[in-house]
Enzyme design. Structure first.
Site, PDB file in Angstrom:
ATOM      1  N   GLU A 197     -24.575   7.279  36.451  1.00  0.00           N
ATOM      2  CA  GLU A 197     -23.866   8.559  36.607  1.00  0.00           C
ATOM      3  C   GLU A 197     -22.348   8.350  36.572  1.00  0.00           C
ATOM      4  OE1 GLU A 197     -25.627  11.134  36.175  1.00  0.00           O
ATOM      5  OE2 GLU A 197     -27.556  10.173  36.496  1.00  0.00           O
TER       6      GLU A 197
ATOM      7  N   HIS B 270     -21.284   8.647  33.041  1.00  0.00           N
ATOM      8  CA  HIS B 270     -21.175  10.054  32.635  1.00  0.00           C
ATOM      9  C   HIS B 270     -19.882  10.663  33.187  1.00  0.00           C
ATOM     10  CE1 HIS B 270     -24.989  10.767  30.685  1.00  0.00           C
ATOM     11  NE2 HIS B 270     -25.713  10.427  31.727  1.00  0.00           N
TER      12      HIS B 270
ATOM     13  N   GLU C 227     -24.677  10.154  26.872  1.00  0.00           N
ATOM     14  CA  GLU C 227     -25.615   9.140  27.342  1.00  0.00           C
ATOM     15  C   GLU C 227     -25.149   7.733  26.958  1.00  0.00           C
ATOM     16  OE1 GLU C 227     -27.849   9.992  29.401  1.00  0.00           O
ATOM     17  OE2 GLU C 227     -29.301   8.351  29.489  1.00  0.00           O
TER      18      GLU C 227
HETATM   19 MG    MG Z   1     -27.998  10.301  31.748  1.00  0.00          MG
END
Ligand code: MG
Length: 504
Positions: A271, A274, A300
């Site tokens: 995360e 991201h 991603e």
């Molecule tokens: Mg992901």
């Protein structure tokens, strides 16, 4: 000389008008974060109503005649700069999609997917495919209709994948998966033969204190460069996610199962990848149509880059070992090498979300194949479970005994998200592609990881990917930053270097 981002008056006017849409998006993001974290259970019904109303309002603002004609007019100007062209591209695309779909279909799909995901949850719990089948049948029917309204040149699936990954086509995906499948299976066979990477590890069962792991996660996020408190938050949710509310307000969540600590830790690192993408978008693009991340595949690639390329490397595991052993006392009896192997278990498994780096994309290949067959109507929902199981056996050598471990395992189809799965593989490939280029441009890449210095790596990603927001479509962004389009062979090269040569 400072380059101006937006020069043309008409573009400035468009951006000014767009601010209302941006503000609705901002509010909806905050609502979504709350829905997943702290909303009381019974708030769901009114929250759903509010989402629906805001969606209708946003569509109305987007399709306002004066606005649409402004966008059409600016599109005709020839000497737009890259940012301005980006604004036109993003808005034209949003308008095209909004216009193509009749409101009846959008409403029906929204209502159906809300119902279907409730039914799916129960069907999965009861291991009863028949319960879910009629809903899936309707979802496929409406999704086929959706593809027809959106339009496509070669394959109806093109219209669907394009919603998640702008510019991607079935023809390109076929090529990618045709290269990946035999390559991955070759590596997998060797890895399983050799047995150096284990199929299981005692640490998977080891219980940990949630408080201790929370401290570890926080420390590691800080080392990676996560500005906790000032621009970010770290909360808990059933399904970990990242949400960018603004360029200076990005939030991630993690989960603590109480055992198998790598899931929580590597999840947090995933995360973080991201979040960093959202945080490093150029602030000059703030509140404009291009001040957002460009696609799911590129997004991603950022999470996988930090989770897998960095987080699962020997260099990283060795470097964080002292910190881990200090906070999680049970790790004192394990060497860094043990932790590395625990992070890199290779085990063909039935469940996609638990799959390792080697087998993960085989799960996507299966879903991609079935989705295409559903969308062209070559198979019906009655054929799906058997076909799923046959493919699973062919690709991974194991066969589900329960629907919940097979056809019913993912939430995506119940939410009418068909065309989404391939973006996971695109992310994996692009992360390996970035690794290749960063090794050329920053040869001390792995040394930096070993000394836990991430500034230059963050800067590299900012320059190559993050700062552009949605200025360029994914294909163009890769071409501009790396001089080439998506190339699956980098992923195979990475797997070989790691799992066969055992160097990283
Ligand atoms: Mg992901």
């Amino acid at each position: 000389m400072v380059a101006l981002v937006f020069e043309k008056d008409l573009i400035k006017e468009i951006n000014k008008y767009y601010r209302t849409l941006w503000a609705i998006g901002h509010a909806v993001s905050l609502m979504s974060w709350d829905t997943e974290t702290y909303m009381p259970k019974e708030g769901a019904m009114e929250r759903g109503m509010a989402y629906g109303e805001l969606h209708v309002l946003a569509q109305k603002i987007l399709l306002d005649e004066k606005f649409v004609s402004m966008v059409d007019k600016v599109a005709e100007i020839e000497d737009l700069n890259d940012y301005e062209r980006g604004v036109v591209r993003v808005l034209k695309r949003a308008i095209r999609i909004a216009k193509a779909l009749p409101p009846r279909l959008v409403k029906e799909l929204a209502r159906l997917s809300q119902e279907a995901s409730v039914v799916w949850r129960e069907a999965k719990a009861k291991d009863n495919y028949n319960m879910f089948k009629p809903y899936l049948e309707k979802i496929i029917k409406l999704t086929r209709e959706k593809a027809e309204y959106l339009g496509y040149e070669e394959h109806p699936y093109d219209a669907l994948i394009d919603l998640y990954e702008e510019g991607m086509r079935t023809r390109v995906l076929n090529r990618i998966f045709n290269i990946l499948e035999p390559g991955i299976r070759r590596v997998l066979e060797k890895v399983l033969d050799e047995g150096y990477y284990p199929k299981k590890h005692p640490l998977e069962k080891k219980e940990y204190s949630k408080e201790a792991l929370y401290e570890v996660n926080k420390k590691i996020l800080k080392i990676l460069g996560y500005p906790l408190g000032s621009r970010t938050r770290l909360d808990e949710s059933a399904h970990p996610f990242t949400i960018g509310i603004g360029l200076r307000d990005v939030r991630i969540t993690t989960r603590y199962e109480g055992y198998d600590f790598k899931r929580s830790l590597l999840g947090a690192i995933h995360e973080f990848g991201h979040a960093l993408y959202e945080l490093q978008i150029d602030e000059k693009l703030m509140a404009t149509p291009i001040g957002t991340t460009v696609s799911l595949g590129i997004h991603e690639s950022q999470s996988r880059f930090w989770e897998n390329i960095i987080g699962r490397s020997r260099y990283f595991v060795e470097a964080i070992y002292p910190l881990l052993a200090e906070k999680l006392a049970f790790l004192k009896e394990y060497k860094p090498e043990d932790i590395y192997l625990y992070f890199n278990i290779v085990r063909p498994s039935l469940i996609r979300t638990e799959a390792d780096e080697v087998t993960y994309n085989l799960h996507i290949i299966l879903r991609y194949k079935l989705e295409k067959l559903m969308i062209t109507g070559e198979i019906g929902v009655g054929d799906l479970p058997e076909l799923w199981n046959d493919e699973m056996e062919r690709l991974l050598g194991i066969r589900p005994k329960k629907y919940s471990e097979g056809i019913l395992q993912d939430i995506h189809w119940s939410e009418a998200m068909i065309g989404y799965f391939p973006t996971y593989t695109l992310g994996n490939i692009i992360s390996a592609q970035i690794r290749h280029h960063i090794l050329n441009d920053l040869p001390e890449f792995y040394n930096k990881i070993h000394s836990l210095e991430f500034k230059e790596i963050r800067e590299y990603l900012r320059e190559k990917i993050h700062k552009w927001g949605s200025t360029y479509e994914p294909r163009e962004l890769l071409r501009k930053s790396f001089g080439e389009e998506i190339e699956p062979s980098y992923f195979l090269k990475y797997l070989e270097e790691k799992y066969l040569s055992k160097k990283i």
